[in-house]
Design a protein around this motif. Structure first.
Motif, PDB file in Angstrom:
ATOM      1  N   ALA A  83      24.668 118.936  27.946  1.00 58.57           N
ATOM      2  CA  ALA A  83      24.962 117.607  28.487  1.00 58.57           C
ATOM      3  C   ALA A  83      26.262 117.098  27.869  1.00 58.57           C
ATOM      4  CB  ALA A  83      23.820 116.639  28.188  1.00 58.57           C
ATOM      5  N   GLY A  84      27.323 117.071  28.651  1.00 58.06           N
ATOM      6  CA  GLY A  84      28.600 116.562  28.173  1.00 58.06           C
ATOM      7  C   GLY A  84      29.426 117.614  27.469  1.00 58.06           C
ATOM      8  N   SER A  85      30.750 117.388  27.449  1.00 50.70           N
ATOM      9  CA  SER A  85      31.662 118.345  26.829  1.00 50.70           C
ATOM     10  C   SER A  85      32.100 117.927  25.435  1.00 50.70           C
ATOM     11  CB  SER A  85      32.900 118.527  27.720  1.00 50.70           C
ATOM     12  OG  SER A  85      33.548 117.279  27.944  1.00 50.70           O
ATOM     13  N   ARG A  86      31.969 116.642  25.101  1.00 55.65           N
ATOM     14  CA  ARG A  86      32.295 116.175  23.754  1.00 55.65           C
ATOM     15  C   ARG A  86      31.575 114.863  23.493  1.00 55.65           C
ATOM     16  NH1 ARG A  86      38.405 113.654  23.562  1.00 55.65           N
ATOM     17  NH2 ARG A  86      38.458 112.679  25.621  1.00 55.65           N
ATOM     18  N   SER A  87      31.389 114.543  22.220  1.00 58.96           N
ATOM     19  CA  SER A  87      30.670 113.328  21.865  1.00 58.96           C
ATOM     20  C   SER A  87      31.585 112.115  21.988  1.00 58.96           C
ATOM     21  CB  SER A  87      30.126 113.425  20.439  1.00 58.96           C
ATOM     22  OG  SER A  87      31.192 113.358  19.498  1.00 58.96           O
ATOM     23  N   LEU A  88      30.970 110.954  22.115  1.00 60.22           N
ATOM     24  CA  LEU A  88      31.739 109.720  22.135  1.00 60.22           C
ATOM     25  C   LEU A  88      32.457 109.528  20.807  1.00 60.22           C
ATOM     26  CD1 LEU A  88      32.605 107.087  23.479  1.00 60.22           C
ATOM     27  CD2 LEU A  88      30.441 106.060  22.749  1.00 60.22           C
ATOM     28  N   PHE A  89      31.840 109.985  19.722  1.00 62.08           N
ATOM     29  CA  PHE A  89      32.500 109.901  18.415  1.00 62.08           C
ATOM     30  C   PHE A  89      33.842 110.627  18.443  1.00 62.08           C
ATOM     31  CE2 PHE A  89      33.413 111.975  14.355  1.00 62.08           C
ATOM     32  CZ  PHE A  89      33.524 110.877  13.520  1.00 62.08           C
ATOM     33  N   GLU A  90      33.855 111.818  19.020  1.00 61.74           N
ATOM     34  CA  GLU A  90      35.104 112.581  19.118  1.00 61.74           C
ATOM     35  C   GLU A  90      36.119 111.862  19.995  1.00 61.74           C
ATOM     36  OE1 GLU A  90      33.426 117.140  18.661  1.00 61.74           O
ATOM     37  OE2 GLU A  90      33.169 116.092  20.579  1.00 61.74           O
ATOM     38  N   ALA A  91      35.633 111.245  21.075  1.00 62.11           N
ATOM     39  CA  ALA A  91      36.529 110.502  21.960  1.00 62.11           C
ATOM     40  C   ALA A  91      37.126 109.290  21.250  1.00 62.11           C
ATOM     41  CB  ALA A  91      35.784 110.065  23.221  1.00 62.11           C
ATOM     42  N   LYS A 127      23.817 105.885  19.137  1.00 58.85           N
ATOM     43  CA  LYS A 127      25.050 105.772  18.360  1.00 58.85           C
ATOM     44  C   LYS A 127      26.083 106.705  18.996  1.00 58.85           C
ATOM     45  CE  LYS A 127      23.270 109.163  15.052  1.00 58.85           C
ATOM     46  NZ  LYS A 127      23.042 109.486  13.634  1.00 58.85           N
ATOM     47  N   ASN A 128      27.312 106.623  18.516  1.00 60.66           N
ATOM     48  CA  ASN A 128      28.374 107.389  19.174  1.00 60.66           C
ATOM     49  C   ASN A 128      28.156 108.901  19.106  1.00 60.66           C
ATOM     50  OD1 ASN A 128      29.256 108.024  16.494  1.00 60.66           O
ATOM     51  ND2 ASN A 128      30.535 106.189  16.463  1.00 60.66           N
ATOM     52  N   ASN A 130      25.293 110.337  19.502  1.00 60.81           N
ATOM     53  CA  ASN A 130      24.221 110.671  20.428  1.00 60.81           C
ATOM     54  C   ASN A 130      24.558 110.297  21.874  1.00 60.81           C
ATOM     55  OD1 ASN A 130      22.696 111.717  18.361  1.00 60.81           O
ATOM     56  ND2 ASN A 130      21.559 109.830  18.014  1.00 60.81           N
ATOM     57  N   VAL A 131      25.842 110.133  22.119  1.00 59.64           N
ATOM     58  CA  VAL A 131      26.358 109.894  23.474  1.00 59.64           C
ATOM     59  C   VAL A 131      27.459 110.915  23.716  1.00 59.64           C
ATOM     60  CG1 VAL A 131      27.565 108.271  24.995  1.00 59.64           C
ATOM     61  CG2 VAL A 131      25.853 107.422  23.375  1.00 59.64           C
ATOM     62  N   THR A 132      27.378 111.630  24.818  1.00 60.01           N
ATOM     63  CA  THR A 132      28.411 112.604  25.143  1.00 60.01           C
ATOM     64  C   THR A 132      29.067 112.246  26.472  1.00 60.01           C
ATOM     65  OG1 THR A 132      26.854 114.114  26.259  1.00 60.01           O
ATOM     66  CG2 THR A 132      27.225 114.446  23.894  1.00 60.01           C
ATOM     67  N   LEU A 133      30.269 112.805  26.684  1.00 59.25           N
ATOM     68  CA  LEU A 133      31.058 112.515  27.877  1.00 59.25           C
ATOM     69  C   LEU A 133      31.432 113.794  28.604  1.00 59.25           C
ATOM     70  CD1 LEU A 133      33.627 109.988  26.329  1.00 59.25           C
ATOM     71  CD2 LEU A 133      31.510 109.403  27.532  1.00 59.25           C
ATOM     72  N   ASP A 134      31.475 113.711  29.929  1.00 58.75           N
ATOM     73  CA  ASP A 134      32.073 114.756  30.744  1.00 58.75           C
ATOM     74  C   ASP A 134      33.564 114.461  30.908  1.00 58.75           C
ATOM     75  OD1 ASP A 134      29.837 116.306  31.138  1.00 58.75           O
ATOM     76  OD2 ASP A 134      29.259 115.307  33.001  1.00 58.75           O
ATOM     77  N   LYS A 138      31.588 110.687  32.789  1.00 57.53           N
ATOM     78  CA  LYS A 138      30.159 110.452  32.935  1.00 57.53           C
ATOM     79  C   LYS A 138      29.511 110.496  31.561  1.00 57.53           C
ATOM     80  CE  LYS A 138      25.880 112.155  35.028  1.00 57.53           C
ATOM     81  NZ  LYS A 138      25.239 113.191  35.880  1.00 57.53           N
ATOM     82  N   VAL A 139      28.568 109.599  31.323  1.00 57.52           N
ATOM     83  CA  VAL A 139      27.908 109.479  30.026  1.00 57.52           C
ATOM     84  C   VAL A 139      26.555 110.195  30.032  1.00 57.52           C
ATOM     85  CG1 VAL A 139      26.736 107.838  28.496  1.00 57.52           C
ATOM     86  CG2 VAL A 139      29.065 107.363  29.272  1.00 57.52           C
ATOM     87  N   HIS A 140      26.273 110.876  28.926  1.00 59.71           N
ATOM     88  CA  HIS A 140      24.978 111.533  28.735  1.00 59.71           C
ATOM     89  C   HIS A 140      24.356 111.029  27.438  1.00 59.71           C
ATOM     90  CE1 HIS A 140      25.835 114.720  31.783  1.00 59.71           C
ATOM     91  NE2 HIS A 140      27.096 114.488  31.400  1.00 59.71           N
ATOM     92  N   LEU A 141      23.098 110.674  27.483  1.00 59.31           N
ATOM     93  CA  LEU A 141      22.359 110.302  26.271  1.00 59.31           C
ATOM     94  C   LEU A 141      21.646 111.540  25.746  1.00 59.31           C
ATOM     95  CD1 LEU A 141      20.750 106.929  27.475  1.00 59.31           C
ATOM     96  CD2 LEU A 141      22.988 107.302  26.402  1.00 59.31           C
ATOM     97  N   ILE A 142      21.774 111.796  24.439  1.00 56.82           N
ATOM     98  CA  ILE A 142      21.167 112.993  23.852  1.00 56.82           C
ATOM     99  C   ILE A 142      20.397 112.624  22.579  1.00 56.82           C
ATOM    100  CG2 ILE A 142      22.973 114.487  24.782  1.00 56.82           C
ATOM    101  CD1 ILE A 142      24.159 114.602  21.919  1.00 56.82           C
ATOM    102  N   ASP A 143      19.746 113.618  21.995  1.00 58.59           N
ATOM    103  CA  ASP A 143      19.013 113.494  20.726  1.00 58.59           C
ATOM    104  C   ASP A 143      17.896 112.455  20.809  1.00 58.59           C
ATOM    105  OD1 ASP A 143      18.131 113.699  18.184  1.00 58.59           O
ATOM    106  OD2 ASP A 143      20.037 113.292  17.195  1.00 58.59           O
TER     107      ASP A 143
END
Length: 231
Positions: A83-91, A127-128, A130-134, A138-143
């Motif tokens: 789900a997603g290519s990178r985390s929101l933290f990385e973004a 938290k950032n 546990n959120v990933t982005l395409d 597009k946002v994905h919730l994980i963990d």
């Protein structure tokens, strides 16, 4: 004439071992404690793994959550879709988005949380990380290891203070949709700090999610509607 002198036998414990020294007793105690803690960690990991698999099953892809496929026993893990290519933290670290792109990410986050709440789920650890982005934002919730249904408890205890966790669940209080709204507000604030151009209206939305009393917080529908008006 030789006289044999009988030598006194050394007195040993019943089990044939010398008495343990204080240092040996301490080492034995430390080893037992370490073994107990290891078992507790293993049980906790099994509980988290089972809970996350169940939560992902309920989610069934809502909120961009990954789909659970199987549980692997050794090593203990969940096989799931990506789900997603990178985390929101990385973004947030990269911080190369425009104002409109950041707004779109914020809106997509609120939509994902709304979908999750429509499933009756409370994430409890938004938290950032546990959120990933395409690539299309597009946002994905994980963990979902700490996820619960609304009004259940997730197990946070005293001394677990974290900026993104709502105060009412820090002492094992019930988790509600408002608890996740508090966490959403923390993420929105991090996005707000990275925007090249800021908005007073955006800041007021954040404030509406961070009240200590959960009854005073905006709900996700209100947050989403107000965010969409900023585009």
């Amino acid at each position: 004439m030789r006289i044999k002198v009988a030598q006194a036998k050394r007195v040993r414990p019943v089990w044939g071992r010398n008495p343990l020294t204080d240092a040996a007793k301490h080492l034995q105690k430390v080893r037992r404690q370490a073994h107990l803690e290891e078992r507790q960690r293993a049980n906790f990991q099994r509980e988290l793994c089972g809970n996350e698999f169940a939560a992902l099953t309920v989610m069934n892809g809502a909120g961009g959550a990954p789909l659970p496929l199987a549980i692997c026993r050794r090593p203990l893990s969940i096989v799931m879709t990506k789900a997603g290519s990178r985390s929101l933290f990385e973004a947030l670290v990269d911080s190369s988005f425009t104002e409109n792109q950041w707004l779109q990410i914020a809106i997509n986050l609120c939509r994902a949380v709304e979908e999750m709440q429509n499933k009756g789920m409370v994430h409890n650890d938004l938290k950032n990380d546990n959120v990933t982005l395409d690539d299309d934002l597009k946002v994905h919730l994980i963990d979902f290891g700490l996820a619960t249904l609304e009004n259940e408890t997730c197990g946070y205890g005293e001394g677990s203070a974290k900026d993104w966790i709502a105060p009412e669940i820090m002492g094992c209080g019930a988790s509600t949709f408002a608890s996740d709204i508090y966490s959403v507000g923390q993420i929105l604030q991090e996005i707000y700090y990275e925007m090249p151009v800021t908005s007073d209206k955006f800041e007021s939305i954040i404030q509406g999610t961070r009240y200590e009393d959960p009854d005073d917080r905006l709900n996700i529908q209100e947050v989403l509607q107000m965010m969409e008006m900023l585009i």
